[in-house]
Design an enzyme around this catalytic site. Sequence first.
Site, PDB file in Angstrom:
ATOM      1  N   SER A 186       0.578  -1.440  -0.584  1.00 29.68           N
ATOM      2  CA  SER A 186      -0.327  -0.348   0.258  1.00 29.68           C
ATOM      3  C   SER A 186       1.038   1.153  -0.097  1.00 29.68           C
ATOM      4  O   SER A 186       2.041   1.473  -1.002  1.00 29.68           O
ATOM      5  CB  SER A 186      -0.964   0.075   0.961  1.00 29.68           C
ATOM      6  OG  SER A 186      -1.583   0.449   1.504  1.00 29.68           O
ATOM      7  N   ASP A 427      -8.648  -5.574  -6.343  1.00 28.54           N
ATOM      8  CA  ASP A 427      -8.328  -4.085  -5.420  1.00 28.54           C
ATOM      9  C   ASP A 427      -8.530  -2.408  -6.254  1.00 28.54           C
ATOM     10  O   ASP A 427      -8.267  -2.486  -7.510  1.00 28.54           O
ATOM     11  CB  ASP A 427      -6.719  -4.124  -5.024  1.00 28.54           C
ATOM     12  CG  ASP A 427      -6.635  -3.118  -4.105  1.00 28.54           C
ATOM     13  OD1 ASP A 427      -7.199  -2.002  -3.807  1.00 28.54           O
ATOM     14  OD2 ASP A 427      -5.256  -3.198  -3.927  1.00 28.54           O
ATOM     15  N   HIS A 452      -6.325  -6.168  -1.666  1.00 31.58           N
ATOM     16  CA  HIS A 452      -4.979  -5.375  -1.348  1.00 31.58           C
ATOM     17  C   HIS A 452      -4.123  -6.122  -0.630  1.00 31.58           C
ATOM     18  O   HIS A 452      -4.545  -6.673   0.694  1.00 31.58           O
ATOM     19  CB  HIS A 452      -5.917  -4.346  -0.328  1.00 31.58           C
ATOM     20  CG  HIS A 452      -5.081  -2.266   0.053  1.00 31.58           C
ATOM     21  ND1 HIS A 452      -4.567  -2.049  -1.240  1.00 31.58           N
ATOM     22  CD2 HIS A 452      -4.439  -2.256   0.605  1.00 31.58           C
ATOM     23  CE1 HIS A 452      -3.963  -1.276  -0.625  1.00 31.58           C
ATOM     24  NE2 HIS A 452      -3.937  -1.172   0.369  1.00 31.58           N
TER      25      HIS A 452
END
Lengths: 499, 499
Positions: A186, A427, A452
């Site tokens: 991320s 995602d 994710h």
Amino acid sequence: MDSLGYSLLFLVFSSIWACTTQFYIPRLGTIRRTSQHEPPTTSSSDKEDYKTFYYTQELDHFNYRPDSYATFQQRYVINSKYWGGADSNAPIFAYLGEEGPLDDDVFSIGFLSDNALRFKALQVYIEHRYYGKSVPFGSMKKALKNASTRGYFNSAQAIADYAAVLLHVKKNLSAEYSPVIAIGGSYGGMLAAWFRLKYPHVVLGSLASSAPILYFDDISPQAGYYSLVTKDFKETSKSCYETIRESWTEIDRVASRPHGLSTLSKRFNTCGQLNESSDLKYYLENIITEAAQYNAPPKYPLSVICSAIDGATVGTDTLGRIYAAVVAYKGNRSCHDMNEYNYPTETNEGWRWQSCSEMVMPIGHDTNGSMFPSSPFNLSEIIDECKSLYGVEPRPHWVTTYYGGHDLKLILRKFASNIIFSNGLKDPYSSGGVVENISDTIIAVSTINGSHCLDILVANSSTDPQWLVKQRMVEIKIIKKWIAKYKADLLAFKQLIPI
Amino acid sequence: MDSLGYSLLFLVFSSIWACTTQFYIPRLGTIRRTSQHEPPTTSSSDKEDYKTFYYTQELDHFNYRPDSYATFQQRYVINSKYWGGADSNAPIFAYLGEEGPLDDDVFSIGFLSDNALRFKALQVYIEHRYYGKSVPFGSMKKALKNASTRGYFNSAQAIADYAAVLLHVKKNLSAEYSPVIAIGGSYGGMLAAWFRLKYPHVVLGSLASSAPILYFDDISPQAGYYSLVTKDFKETSKSCYETIRESWTEIDRVASRPHGLSTLSKRFNTCGQLNESSDLKYYLENIITEAAQYNAPPKYPLSVICSAIDGATVGTDTLGRIYAAVVAYKGNRSCHDMNEYNYPTETNEGWRWQSCSEMVMPIGHDTNGSMFPSSPFNLSEIIDECKSLYGVEPRPHWVTTYYGGHDLKLILRKFASNIIFSNGLKDPYSSGGVVENISDTIIAVSTINGSHCLDILVANSSTDPQWLVKQRMVEIKIIKKWIAKYKADLLAFKQLIPI
């Protein structure tokens, strides 16, 4: 204010999309530990292998003002159980901390621990400045309060921190020639990619999981995130998608009736009476987007939601179906707290500042094929609100000025090497990710069904689907190749230049 | 204090080694315009093609403190006479300013103007922050006085400035796809190399002339610089070298006699009586090192010195020979100012700060084969003196932490591309330069006889030796190849992704 009725800013600032999934991390809310998502059990003997250290880190790497020399204690954790040692130049796996305390990551980011034995790798986990126990000026709250002290809280300083810590660790272990592989997810994945680009002399290669490095400036479509959420739901169930799409106007319709808010409060079992229907819509949008973003096995929360919506007894109206989804997703709580996604956690507070200074990700949604009401990204509104919040303007173009991003394939095909951009294409953040190979060594590893950061989380041999196992194996193979190539180069290098 | 009798710090801090040679720029002194080195004549019509602009630059790119948002006017100069234009993606040559005002560089750095027509290139010259007319806080003097204001004066900020200016220029000219070639020399050459490493999305390639990027930390031998000066003299004339080598003890011997300083003052025709013999030795060392560093055609000052030393009438003693060299080198002045190399010019003042904060180049000399007395580099002394001068400690490891430098061949062979490291191997700074190819596109272009930055200075078809003409042609050929490759890539890229 957009048509959903809540502040755009609010939406953007609460964009949290960390990796850890022993609890759900909502895109638009706070980190919460829920009973249904327990942390993976780790035996106490395993835990003892993780040693915590603190590095005296400089506050400001980039200037030479007296204030720049202030220091803080930066936390990092080392597990050397499987390390092959400096003599054999065994590799170092470095997890680059994201927007939260390191504590949870150490045991949830499985890529390091799951592969340490295979690679004889040292595991190093480094906490991001201003989070957890690595906070200059006492506490995040205190550091954020003051315009001068929060100003050092940004990504360029953070990756310089990582460089300093890793050089320190390598020196301490006399492991100057141990190749470092950086791992992040991320925001931490963006840091991992940028770290390889800026510090190739510190890190041999990076695994950047779910890193939306293209979600800046005008590189990616602003509606990408919400379009993908919509697509995920539509593909799971057309009727589920339609129910959600209709729910927003239905909520507005009920809210506009006499005692409408009271009705909505009752129907959604809210903790306390709703003040505005936008609070409910905000809460629901958080649930929906986080279910899409973290639609991970074995539970697949998106399917949980759609099953509840579609499976409600015949005759159940739209709001009834949506509420059924809330209960299925959240559990049958005594009441539902509409503020749940706005708790002033460290992550929420920290990311609000980061996204109000440099991490300006232009995420909006339009109605074009979306199941959400239109709510375009409005930069000038963001700028005004950031200025009123923090006194300084965001720098929306700095990320692309410093790290690049435009025309990546043109720029990086002949420059840089050794980055894996991994994405799960379900995602919503993959819409701002690198999903095409850039060169032989800057490689996209995508899975159709992934969510994710899934690939870097702890592996579970009994529940992980085959495509996830395969994705990880591909990544391992690539990293092995990097290290083998490096060792051959090192040998040639050392023969050329006696060390 | 070393055996030469003057402060080590003094020596290191006055290390100025800019490129401009319409006047000599001493390694250990100030920029001076001497009658014997006139600036190249430029017709007024040519001068009119150079337009000056100012860019509103942010003081601190790397933080978000309120102070960071202060701005200053950064000067840059554009000559678009030969530019092929944005439609044909004609290239942009960008000169990255070094440690001095831009004014002189525009007409002395000939690589841009000499090749603009050939490449149909736009010429952009950008001034380094805190020099010339690009000074935050009013003036260099004022900016340096205050610990807070001088703290933003460093290389990372400077190359971020260059990125911002170039992106601005490209945007203004709608020339987003015009490849930028950065050109710099000496410290500016280091900036050019680092600029390509850190901002590959802004610059396609760099010509880094006489850039001693390896003269940091423990990468290069500390005695490299002085060893090369010694070698240069020895190769020119053994007796010249021996005379110089003997002169230091001879000066000490005379100085220690009754009225010795008076004798030395008379013999060297100093402006005012010498206070210490070290002032004379410092002056002489400056002359000797700068003659080696800038031993450029057509005059070859090193030969001028040795001819004077060797050509003195038979029976002339050591000091007489050295004084003859001073006169030959400096001209027959009414007197010789021993402080000449310490004038508080902008360049001297600025570089003193830069070398006292981040540009800590460990240059020392030992007696091992050197014609200079031993004077090893002493880091702890430097640290103490910098602290007392500026209140902050230097960061001697930051350059290698941020830019790298160790094991360059190992690190950059599979990372980065398109850098020319050009060196004249007679330039003592080539001892800290990259003089071996790193890869197919990171290339060393060295000449046996070249001196500091020679290749990027204005070409002179009547006096330039063949090897210099050839060196420049090799560089031009390499840059042409980069641009051709880029244009082919761009074509493929544009066909893949419609823009």
